[in-house]
Design an enzyme around this catalytic site. Structure first.
Site, PDB file in Angstrom:
ATOM      1  N   ARG A 190       0.819  -1.219   0.000  1.00  0.00           N
ATOM      2  CA  ARG A 190       0.000   0.000   0.000  1.00  0.00           C
ATOM      3  C   ARG A 190       0.850   1.266   0.000  1.00  0.00           C
ATOM      4  O   ARG A 190       0.485   2.278   0.598  1.00  0.00           O
ATOM      5  CB  ARG A 190      -0.964   0.023   1.194  1.00  0.00           C
ATOM      6  CG  ARG A 190      -1.944  -1.132   1.243  1.00  0.00           C
ATOM      7  CD  ARG A 190      -2.895  -1.130   0.050  1.00  0.00           C
ATOM      8  NE  ARG A 190      -3.786  -2.285   0.136  1.00  0.00           N
ATOM      9  CZ  ARG A 190      -3.519  -3.489  -0.389  1.00  0.00           C
ATOM     10  NH1 ARG A 190      -2.377  -3.666  -1.044  1.00  0.00           N
ATOM     11  NH2 ARG A 190      -4.367  -4.478  -0.267  1.00  0.00           N
ATOM     12  N   SER A 269     -11.571  -0.297   2.752  1.00  0.00           N
ATOM     13  CA  SER A 269     -10.790  -0.546   3.965  1.00  0.00           C
ATOM     14  C   SER A 269     -10.270   0.776   4.523  1.00  0.00           C
ATOM     15  O   SER A 269      -9.501   1.469   3.867  1.00  0.00           O
ATOM     16  CB  SER A 269      -9.614  -1.471   3.649  1.00  0.00           C
ATOM     17  OG  SER A 269     -10.082  -2.719   3.179  1.00  0.00           O
ATOM     18  N   GLU A 373      -5.940   4.345   5.901  1.00  0.00           N
ATOM     19  CA  GLU A 373      -5.569   4.208   4.494  1.00  0.00           C
ATOM     20  C   GLU A 373      -6.013   5.408   3.664  1.00  0.00           C
ATOM     21  O   GLU A 373      -5.273   5.883   2.816  1.00  0.00           O
ATOM     22  CB  GLU A 373      -6.148   2.911   3.917  1.00  0.00           C
ATOM     23  CG  GLU A 373      -5.713   2.649   2.488  1.00  0.00           C
ATOM     24  CD  GLU A 373      -6.039   1.244   2.024  1.00  0.00           C
ATOM     25  OE1 GLU A 373      -6.206   1.062   0.809  1.00  0.00           O
ATOM     26  OE2 GLU A 373      -6.114   0.332   2.858  1.00  0.00           O
TER      27      GLU A 373
END
Length: 381
Positions: A190, A269, A373
């Protein structure tokens, strides 16, 4: 999918220059421009106040011109793609919001090039129809193609870093359009060069190398996907089956956009899966035993260099934040504990209050601090 708040960049070293995209530094051309424009409708959360100025660019040249104009005038700049990875404060954004709405798909053999504004899940569908493997398990992920390298988007055993060959971006430091090869993008979980230095690059196009496997998928890596398909990890299946299965799995977790389903009024998420050193994991493991009993075992996946990845969703659930948690207009999804949602009528502060509650609870229970995130604009946890 990903947006970034930018300020002026500082010059740094050169990469391969892309010719033919030079534009006057102050010319915005025929782009659409609005003032005091609501930004909430441009995000999947449907939250956030207005921007002083909203510019919509439909060509690479228009994107570059708008960025140069902001840099030349010292105006704060917010880049918006699909808005699926963005949390904007209730006060909005004082500056120019640049919505990238460029279009363009080139598919030559196994090579794919996407303009940054292309809808990601539509592009994935086209590759499946063309019989090309490599990104089929990334079906249903909302947002734009230009956001995928920034977050190194991944799901169900695939990450874009395994198929991206080059990223074409405008370098705000040098004032040039550059091409960064895969190895120059510094991809990790990520993360990427673009996320590490968000004020420097504006992604314009992304190039991929896919696989012609006679209509079959790439080897299925994710255990949940393999179970749903009735195969073993490492097996290949028809591409259409892989895509359909992933879409069903995502929909079951509220991860496929549906305007009528408030479980999808989210950023997917909200927290990344923690990656722990050996020492950190040992301390965490002890906390799990203490809290949940001697037989309890947390999820643990090798993450390279003596590191272990565990599950943020597991942590949230075991800390007492179950599906549907919350009593206000911002709550945990009824389908997946990793998604925070706007049930309608929420404010960004409602969302952040919920997020802080979850972070605090997980830290108290397991000694791990979850990291958001989505990109925060004008707010923080």
């Amino acid at each position: 999918m990903t947006s970034r708040a930018y300020g002026p960049a500082s010059p740094t070293g050169p990469y391969a220059r892309v010719p033919g995209l030079s534009v006057p530094s102050r010319s915005l051309g025929p782009v659409q421009e609005l003032h005091d424009a609501p930004l909430g409708p441009l995000t999947t959360f449907r939250l956030g106040g207005p921007a002083t100025r909203l510019v919509t660019a439909t060509t690479d040249a228009e994107v570059i011109a708008a960025v140069r104009d902001a840099d030349a005038t010292g105006t704060p700049l917010l880049i918006i793609g699909g808005g699926s990875n963005l949390v904007i404060g209730d006060k909005g954004f004082e500056g120019t919001a640049l919505r990238i709405a460029t279009r363009g798909v080139e598919l030559t053999g196994t090579r794919l090039e996407l303009a940054a504004g292309e809808v990601w899940t539509d592009a994935v569908a086209r590759t499946v129809e063309a019989g090309l493997a490599g990104i089929e398990c990334l079906s249903g992920i909302p947002g734009s193609a230009g956001a995928t390298p920034i977050q190194n988007v991944g799901a169900y055993g695939q990450e874009v870093s395994s198929t991206i060959t080059e990223v074409i971006a405008y370098d705000r430091g040098s004032g040039e359009t550059v091409t960064l090869r895969n190895e120059e993008c510094d991809f990790s979980y990520r993360h990427s060069r673009f996320k590490a230095d968000p004020e420097r690059y504006v992604v314009l196009r992304v190039r991929f190398e896919l696989e012609d496997a006679d209509g079959l998928s790439a080897p299925i890596k994710y255990a949940e996907t393999a179970r749903a398909l009735g195969v073993e990890p490492g097996d290949r299946v028809p591409l259409a089956d892989a895509r359909e299965t992933v879409l069903k799995l995502r929909a079951g977790k509220g991860m496929v956009l549906d305007p009528e389903d408030h479980d999808t009024w989210s950023a997917g998420s909200f927290f990344t899966n923690p990656i722990l050193t050996a020492e950190q994991f040992a301390a965490f493991h002890a906390r799990v035993k203490e809290r949940l009993g001697a037989d309890a075992e947390p999820p643990a996946y090798p993450a390279g260099e003596g590191r272990t990845k565990t599950s943020a969703a597991w942590l949230i659930d075991r800390a007492g934040f179950t599906k549907g948690y919350g009593s206000g207009p911002a709550r945990i999804s009824t389908k997946h504990t990793l998604a925070l949602t706007n049930r309608g009528g929420a404010t960004t502060e409602d969302l952040l209050a919920l997020a802080r509650d979850v972070v605090s609870g997980v830290r108290e229970a397991f000694g791990i601090t979850l990291v958001n995130e989505p990109v925060m604009v004008g707010v923080s946890l």
